[in-house]
Design a protein around this motif. Structure first.
Motif, PDB file in Angstrom:
ATOM      1  N   GLN A  83       0.795  -0.768   0.456  1.00 30.66           N
ATOM      2  CA  GLN A  83      -0.286   0.018  -0.029  1.00 30.66           C
ATOM      3  C   GLN A  83       0.932   1.217   0.245  1.00 30.66           C
ATOM      4  N   LEU A  84       2.172   1.352   0.609  1.00 26.65           N
ATOM      5  CA  LEU A  84       2.755   2.544   0.575  1.00 26.65           C
ATOM      6  C   LEU A  84       3.988   2.630  -0.513  1.00 26.65           C
ATOM      7  N   LYS A  85       3.637   1.732  -1.086  1.00 26.16           N
ATOM      8  CA  LYS A  85       4.794   1.722  -2.173  1.00 26.16           C
ATOM      9  C   LYS A  85       3.604   1.979  -3.760  1.00 26.16           C
ATOM     10  N   ALA A  86       1.989   2.071  -3.618  1.00 26.18           N
ATOM     11  CA  ALA A  86       1.861   1.905  -4.662  1.00 26.18           C
ATOM     12  C   ALA A  86       1.547   3.183  -5.439  1.00 26.18           C
ATOM     13  N   ARG A  87       2.492   3.588  -6.328  1.00 33.35           N
ATOM     14  CA  ARG A  87       3.052   5.120  -6.366  1.00 33.35           C
ATOM     15  C   ARG A  87       1.440   5.559  -7.660  1.00 33.35           C
ATOM     16  N   ARG A  96      -4.783   9.613   3.373  1.00 33.31           N
ATOM     17  CA  ARG A  96      -3.438   9.531   2.695  1.00 33.31           C
ATOM     18  C   ARG A  96      -2.651  10.023   4.100  1.00 33.31           C
ATOM     19  N   TYR A  97      -2.912  11.058   5.049  1.00 33.48           N
ATOM     20  CA  TYR A  97      -2.074  11.423   6.189  1.00 33.48           C
ATOM     21  C   TYR A  97      -2.517  10.413   7.171  1.00 33.48           C
ATOM     22  N   TRP A  98      -3.452   9.843   7.570  1.00 34.91           N
ATOM     23  CA  TRP A  98      -3.865   8.781   8.131  1.00 34.91           C
ATOM     24  C   TRP A  98      -3.121   7.463   8.697  1.00 34.91           C
ATOM     25  N   HIS A  99      -3.260   7.124   6.813  1.00 34.11           N
ATOM     26  CA  HIS A  99      -2.872   6.097   6.769  1.00 34.11           C
ATOM     27  C   HIS A  99      -0.775   5.433   6.688  1.00 34.11           C
ATOM     28  N   ARG A 100      -0.592   6.520   6.813  1.00 32.26           N
ATOM     29  CA  ARG A 100       1.166   6.959   6.824  1.00 32.26           C
ATOM     30  C   ARG A 100       1.397   7.214   8.216  1.00 32.26           C
ATOM     31  N   GLN A 101       0.397   7.932   9.200  1.00 27.28           N
ATOM     32  CA  GLN A 101       0.452   8.154  10.331  1.00 27.28           C
ATOM     33  C   GLN A 101       0.784   6.394  11.184  1.00 27.28           C
ATOM     34  N   LEU A 102      -0.459   6.020  10.410  1.00 24.83           N
ATOM     35  CA  LEU A 102      -0.721   4.697  11.756  1.00 24.83           C
ATOM     36  C   LEU A 102       0.839   3.620  11.099  1.00 24.83           C
ATOM     37  N   ALA A 103       1.519   3.967  10.442  1.00 23.84           N
ATOM     38  CA  ALA A 103       2.552   3.508   9.488  1.00 23.84           C
ATOM     39  C   ALA A 103       3.986   3.678  10.690  1.00 23.84           C
TER      40      ALA A 103
END
Length: 489
Positions: A83-87, A96-103
């Motif tokens: 998910q993080l690498k899906a350009r 996008r913010y909360w997805h990356r914040q959880l990561a």
């Protein structure tokens, strides 16, 4: 050994990932115990040898469970990494913010993302998703854990907790992704669809019947204006204003589509027409299989099924039940949850008493039919889970079947158990009657309707407050659940 493996799995389930996946640690313990066993046997210390042998088996079981846990965790981490690498996938700024914040909080990426202005809290986002997706996903408890200063990364969570966070990230990823891309339109971008529909709306506006109004306040938000529609990217605000101007809340869906134009009809009704044909085919196949299962009964036996001739003392006094009722009672014996609800609904405290009633009045043919019905209903569950996972990232969890033995005329039969839908009896439950009326109203609404998953039974099953409500004991529940499960595959 099987029991020991089960105990090992349960033991590690409550431990942190660091411990639950420590395969090498448990292998080392197993080897150490094996050497001690050999040493104690040579020394003639049999009691100590037995203790060490048990420790050896325990360590082996823990090592096996730890290896499986490693595979589960790696699968979860790979999901997040993809998910993080899906350009090629674009997410709205909030998702996008909360997805990356959880990561970041899980220590899967090194830097925290910058929070956008006016970005809602994660709990508020999931409150909205719970309402729109008909789910009950509580991110609160696990979010409180991973935001503590003492939290050191995903390895300090249990596997179940990590799964909960990854499920939350997947929901954010997939629902956010689909705000920009309608996969129901074979991957066509929503912006292209919006352009076509807006052009038709513009061309048709002059042809619509006019309504003379006298403004007494700001001309926005009146009768027919939909706040929900207004949130749709692109044409939502225009559509909501049209709704206010022409009171679209009073129109039938087909009239609304006519107003929107040919493109809306093509994109919306064309898809539903195709889905309806496919659903009809699958429903026909499901009913054909159901008829085949029930064909073991003659026409005479089927007619007799409705006659009430089996007496049972319930919590409401002496009641009479039909063969159909008895079969439905048996269908609720396939898992612990159904059986508990059946007993409570009948006011029967002793489950063994109700089981004896079934043993007295069920034949071998009856029990085999019940198992065939469980199998038939159960084969649709994987598709239901797959659809929900692909659309919204939500992983539905099924009910665990319980196997059991029955003795019929001296013959011992082993049954696997299975899932059977919980449907409450509207004739005996005021709450169930209200829900039945609500559902009927929703199906016959002439105006705008909410399109949902149609799987409300997954929620009703988990509501503890409903446990004492009488269940419906009619076989038409089976055809109803097949109708739901064949819809939307």
């Amino acid at each position: 050994m099987k029991m020991m493996k089960k105990m090992a799995e349960q033991d590690l389930a409550g431990r942190s990932i660091a411990e639950a996946c420590s395969y090498n640690t448990y292998v080392t313990r197993e080897k150490k115990a094996a050497k001690l066993v050999d040493k104690m046997v040579r020394a003639g210390k049999w009691d100590v040898a037995m203790v060490q042998q048990e420790a050896r088996f325990t360590s082996a079981a823990l090592a096996d469970a730890a290896k499986k846990n490693q595979e589960r965790v790696n699968k979860l981490l790979n999901t997040v990494e993809k998910q993080l690498k899906a350009r090629s996938v674009k997410l709205p700024k909030e998702e996008r913010y909360w997805h990356r914040q959880l990561a970041y909080l899980l220590h899967l990426i090194p830097e925290a993302p910058e929070r956008p202005e006016e970005c809602p809290d994660l709990k508020d986002i999931f409150t909205g998703l719970n309402e729109s997706l008909d789910i009950d996903f509580n991110i609160g408890s696990i979010y409180d854990i991973i935001t503590q200063e003492s939290f050191t990364g995903y390895r300090s969570l249990t596997i179940a907790q990590l799964e909960e966070v990854v499920n939350a990230m997947t929901v954010l990823y997939k629902t956010g992704r689909d705000k920009f891309k309608m996969k129901s339109f074979d991957g066509m971008l929503i912006s292209d669809v919006v352009d076509e529909i807006l052009e038709d709306i513009h061309n048709n506006t002059g042809k619509l019947p006019s309504v003379e109004t006298k403004a007494v306040m700001d001309d926005k938000g009146g009768i027919g204006y939909s706040d929900l529609l207004a949130k749709i990217p692109g044409f939502g605000e225009s559509l909501s204003q049209l709704g206010q101007q022409y009171e679209l809340s009073m129109l039938r869906p087909e009239t609304l589509l006519k107003i929107l134009g040919k493109s809306a009809h093509k994109y919306i009704m064309g898809i539903y027409d195709k889905a309806a044909v496919d659903e009809g085919r699958r429903m026909a196949e499901a009913i054909a299989e159901l008829s085949k299962i029930m064909s073991v009964y003659s026409q005479k036996e089927k007619k007799e099924m409705k006659k009430k001739k089996y007496k049972l003392e319930t919590g409401y006094g002496m009641e009479e039940f039909s063969k159909e009722n008895v079969l439905c009672m048996a269908l609720n014996y396939g898992n612990e949850i159904n059986w508990l609800r059946l007993c409570k609904g009948l006011g029967v405290e002793d489950g063994n008493y109700l089981r004896s009633f079934l043993d007295e009045n069920m034949t071998k043919k009856d029990w085999l039919t019940v198992q065939a019905l469980w199998d038939h209903i159960g084969k649709y569950w994987k598709d239901t889970v797959k659809v929900e996972q692909e659309l919204n990232g939500v992983t539905l969890k099924g009910v665990e079947a319980r196997g059991f033995w029955v003795t019929v005329n001296g013959e011992l039969l082993k049954l696997r158990g299975g899932y059977y839908p919980i449907v409450y009896n509207p004739e005996k439950s005021t709450k169930a009657a209200e829900q039945t009326v609500d559902e009927a109203a929703k199906r016959t609404m002439s105006g705008a309707q909410v399109l949902g998953t149609g799987r409300g039974f997954t929620n009703a099953r988990s509501e503890a407050k409903n446990i004492a409500r009488p269940l419906a004991l009619q076989l038409d529940v089976v055809s109803s659940i097949l109708s739901v499960n064949t819809n939307g595959k």
